[in-house]
Design an enzyme around this catalytic site. Structure first.
Site, PDB file in Angstrom:
ATOM      1  N   ARG A  23       0.365   7.612  -2.743  1.00  0.00           N
ATOM      2  CA  ARG A  23       0.922   8.812  -1.778  1.00  0.00           C
ATOM      3  C   ARG A  23       2.296   8.960  -1.926  1.00  0.00           C
ATOM      4  NH1 ARG A  23      -1.275   5.899   3.417  1.00  0.00           N
ATOM      5  NH2 ARG A  23      -1.777   4.301   1.748  1.00  0.00           N
ATOM      6  N   LEU A  82      11.126 -20.549  -3.757  1.00  0.00           N
ATOM      7  CA  LEU A  82      10.003 -19.798  -3.327  1.00  0.00           C
ATOM      8  C   LEU A  82       8.981 -19.956  -4.307  1.00  0.00           C
ATOM      9  CD1 LEU A  82       8.909 -17.151  -1.802  1.00  0.00           C
ATOM     10  CD2 LEU A  82       9.811 -15.988  -3.450  1.00  0.00           C
ATOM     11  N   SER A 118      -8.339  -4.987   4.524  1.00  0.00           N
ATOM     12  CA  SER A 118      -8.968  -4.803   3.265  1.00  0.00           C
ATOM     13  C   SER A 118      -9.172  -6.102   2.338  1.00  0.00           C
ATOM     14  CB  SER A 118      -7.866  -3.924   2.423  1.00  0.00           C
ATOM     15  OG  SER A 118      -7.722  -2.840   3.199  1.00  0.00           O
ATOM     16  N   ARG A 173      -5.363  -2.216   8.443  1.00  0.00           N
ATOM     17  CA  ARG A 173      -6.616  -2.949   8.108  1.00  0.00           C
ATOM     18  C   ARG A 173      -6.105  -4.157   7.192  1.00  0.00           C
ATOM     19  NH1 ARG A 173      -7.956   2.077   6.664  1.00  0.00           N
ATOM     20  NH2 ARG A 173      -7.345   1.792   4.400  1.00  0.00           N
ATOM     21  N   ARG A 194     -11.477   2.247  -9.238  1.00  0.00           N
ATOM     22  CA  ARG A 194     -10.405   3.330  -9.572  1.00  0.00           C
ATOM     23  C   ARG A 194     -10.684   3.638 -11.130  1.00  0.00           C
ATOM     24  NH1 ARG A 194      -4.977   2.274  -6.092  1.00  0.00           N
ATOM     25  NH2 ARG A 194      -5.980   1.757  -4.484  1.00  0.00           N
ATOM     26  N   SER A 250      -6.811  -5.870  -5.785  1.00  0.00           N
ATOM     27  CA  SER A 250      -8.076  -6.336  -4.961  1.00  0.00           C
ATOM     28  C   SER A 250      -9.324  -6.324  -6.315  1.00  0.00           C
ATOM     29  CB  SER A 250      -8.296  -5.550  -3.885  1.00  0.00           C
ATOM     30  OG  SER A 250      -8.819  -4.516  -4.299  1.00  0.00           O
ATOM     31  N   HIS A 304       3.305   3.232  -8.647  1.00  0.00           N
ATOM     32  CA  HIS A 304       2.982   1.987  -9.091  1.00  0.00           C
ATOM     33  C   HIS A 304       4.305   1.119  -9.873  1.00  0.00           C
ATOM     34  CE1 HIS A 304      -1.192   2.227  -7.847  1.00  0.00           C
ATOM     35  NE2 HIS A 304      -1.610   2.937  -8.931  1.00  0.00           N
ATOM     36  N   ASP A 311       0.816  -1.137  -0.166  1.00  0.00           N
ATOM     37  CA  ASP A 311       0.011  -0.005  -0.144  1.00  0.00           C
ATOM     38  C   ASP A 311       1.005   1.374  -0.066  1.00  0.00           C
ATOM     39  OD1 ASP A 311      -2.300   1.532  -0.012  1.00  0.00           O
ATOM     40  OD2 ASP A 311      -2.599   1.148   2.187  1.00  0.00           O
ATOM     41  N   GLY A 312       0.355   2.179  -0.494  1.00  0.00           N
ATOM     42  CA  GLY A 312       0.990   3.730  -0.485  1.00  0.00           C
ATOM     43  C   GLY A 312       1.657   4.171  -1.855  1.00  0.00           C
TER      44      GLY A 312
HETATM   45  C1  FPP Z   1      -1.359   0.185  -3.519  1.00  0.00           C
HETATM   46  O1  FPP Z   1      -0.928   1.503  -3.623  1.00  0.00           O
HETATM   47  C2  FPP Z   1      -1.060  -0.901  -4.540  1.00  0.00           C
HETATM   48  C3  FPP Z   1      -1.753  -1.245  -5.419  1.00  0.00           C
HETATM   49  C4  FPP Z   1      -3.063  -0.875  -5.909  1.00  0.00           C
HETATM   50  C5  FPP Z   1      -1.354  -2.744  -5.765  1.00  0.00           C
HETATM   51  C6  FPP Z   1       0.070  -2.874  -5.928  1.00  0.00           C
HETATM   52  C7  FPP Z   1       0.570  -2.915  -7.210  1.00  0.00           C
HETATM   53  C8  FPP Z   1       1.846  -3.019  -7.678  1.00  0.00           C
HETATM   54  C9  FPP Z   1       2.955  -3.066  -6.635  1.00  0.00           C
HETATM   55  C10 FPP Z   1       2.131  -2.625  -9.048  1.00  0.00           C
HETATM   56  C11 FPP Z   1       2.701  -3.934  -9.753  1.00  0.00           C
HETATM   57  C12 FPP Z   1       2.630  -5.222  -9.355  1.00  0.00           C
HETATM   58  C13 FPP Z   1       3.237  -6.220  -9.648  1.00  0.00           C
HETATM   59  C14 FPP Z   1       2.951  -7.831  -9.124  1.00  0.00           C
HETATM   60  C15 FPP Z   1       4.244  -6.236 -10.852  1.00  0.00           C
HETATM   61  P1  FPP Z   1      -2.119   2.783  -3.562  1.00  0.00           P
HETATM   62  O2  FPP Z   1      -2.531   3.226  -4.972  1.00  0.00           O
HETATM   63  O3  FPP Z   1      -3.491   2.073  -2.958  1.00  0.00           O
HETATM   64  O4  FPP Z   1      -1.578   3.840  -2.801  1.00  0.00           O
HETATM   65  P2  FPP Z   1      -2.246   4.872  -1.895  1.00  0.00           P
HETATM   66  O5  FPP Z   1      -3.274   4.346  -1.036  1.00  0.00           O
HETATM   67  O6  FPP Z   1      -1.166   5.819  -1.602  1.00  0.00           O
HETATM   68  O7  FPP Z   1      -3.055   5.577  -3.151  1.00  0.00           O
END
Ligand code: FPP
Length: 250
Positions: free
Chosen positions: A32, A139, A204, A202, A79, A73, A45, A28-29
């Site tokens: 931000r 793994l 989630s 959380r 989004r 998720s 991302h 997460d994050g």
């Molecule tokens: C949350 O950040 C993260 C995601 C929505 C998913 C994670 C996705 C990646 C790490 C990208 C690629 C994944 C792979 C497996 C190659 P957020 O956007 O919710 O952050 P925020 O809460 O700060 O807005």
């Protein structure tokens, strides 16, 4: 100690050296992280995908057997179309270009989550990647894509109800072991530790059943800043916790 039949026999005990068998992460994050740098969300991302590579490598080096990453998720469809496209593009790129590296490093890839809403080329890449890495013994990397724990639990209940209606199981035979064997994670042990980055506390809708005895570790860093050091700190905290599985010790 795994079985893929209706019985699910899993050793819950982490390794003798305290290394967890199964680490699960709510990444997460990203947004931000990007906002802090006045960058578009997609930049977060992309950096998040780099952190995925580093985390997979670190888990392999540390001898962790299972790593589950919450990559998309079932709620993430809400989004903007642009952001969903960006995330799908990154997943597509990962599945297309990282597979040979995963294979060389003896990583076995598995995906959990509903496949029906994902585009057909991504489903093909997932299936190909799973088949290509199926015989690896290092793994096991489990990507949760279009995953939601409540839907997973409902689906398991439906499958058991259908078996009961067909007379294949008696309702009174259904117990936790049989139920777990009908979840998408039936082949994997439950996570010992669930890490969430970015300071949110959380689950989630992530691995709700499987989290029953997991240690929850919340880290303030945003996911794109996650490194091997961050993982080591989380594992050190895990090592300090006393796990009782509901029993009294001493
Ligand atoms: C949350 O950040 C993260 C995601 C929505 C998913 C994670 C996705 C990646 C790490 C990208 C690629 C994944 C792979 C497996 C190659 P957020 O956007 O919710 O952050 P925020 O809460 O700060 O807005």
């Amino acid at each position: 100690m795994l079985s893929t039949g209706t019985e699910k026999k899993i050793d819950l005990t982490p390794g003798d050296d305290g290394t967890p068998t199964h680490v699960a992460i709510i990444m997460d994050g990203n947004g931000r992280w990007a906002k802090q740098r006045r960058l578009p969300r997609v930049a977060g991302h992309k950096k998040g995908a780099d952190a995925v590579r580093e985390c997979v490598r670190a888990c392999g080096e540390l001898g962790i057997s299972y790593l589950t990453l919450y990559a998309f998720s079932s709620e993430n469809w809400k989004r903007s179309e642009e952001e969903v496209d960006d995330l799908m593009g990154l997943l597509r790129h990962y599945l297309r270009h990282e597979i040979e590296a995963l294979n060389r490093n003896n990583v076995r890839l598995r995906c959990i989550g509903g496949r029906e809403r994902l585009s057909s080329d991504i489903v093909e890449l997932m299936t190909h990647a799973e088949e290509r890495t199926a015989r690896n013994t290092g793994l096991t990397l489990i990507l949760a894509l279009n995953y939601g724990a409540q839907a997973e639990i409902v689906e398991a209940a439906r499958r058991l109800a259908a078996k009961a209606a067909a007379g294949e199981v008696k309702p009174e035979e259904i117990d936790e072991t049989m139920f777990a064997a009908h979840l998408q994670t039936a082949d994997f042990p439950d996570p010992d530790i669930i890490i969430r980055t970015s300071g949110e506390k959380r689950l989630s809708n992530f691995l709700l059943w499987q989290a029953a005895y997991a240690e929850l570790i919340f880290i303030d860093d945003y996911w794109p800043d996650f490194t091997k050091e961050t993982l080591l700190k989380a594992l050190a905290e895990f090592g300090l916790r006393e796990r009782r599985y509901g029993a009294r010790l001493g």
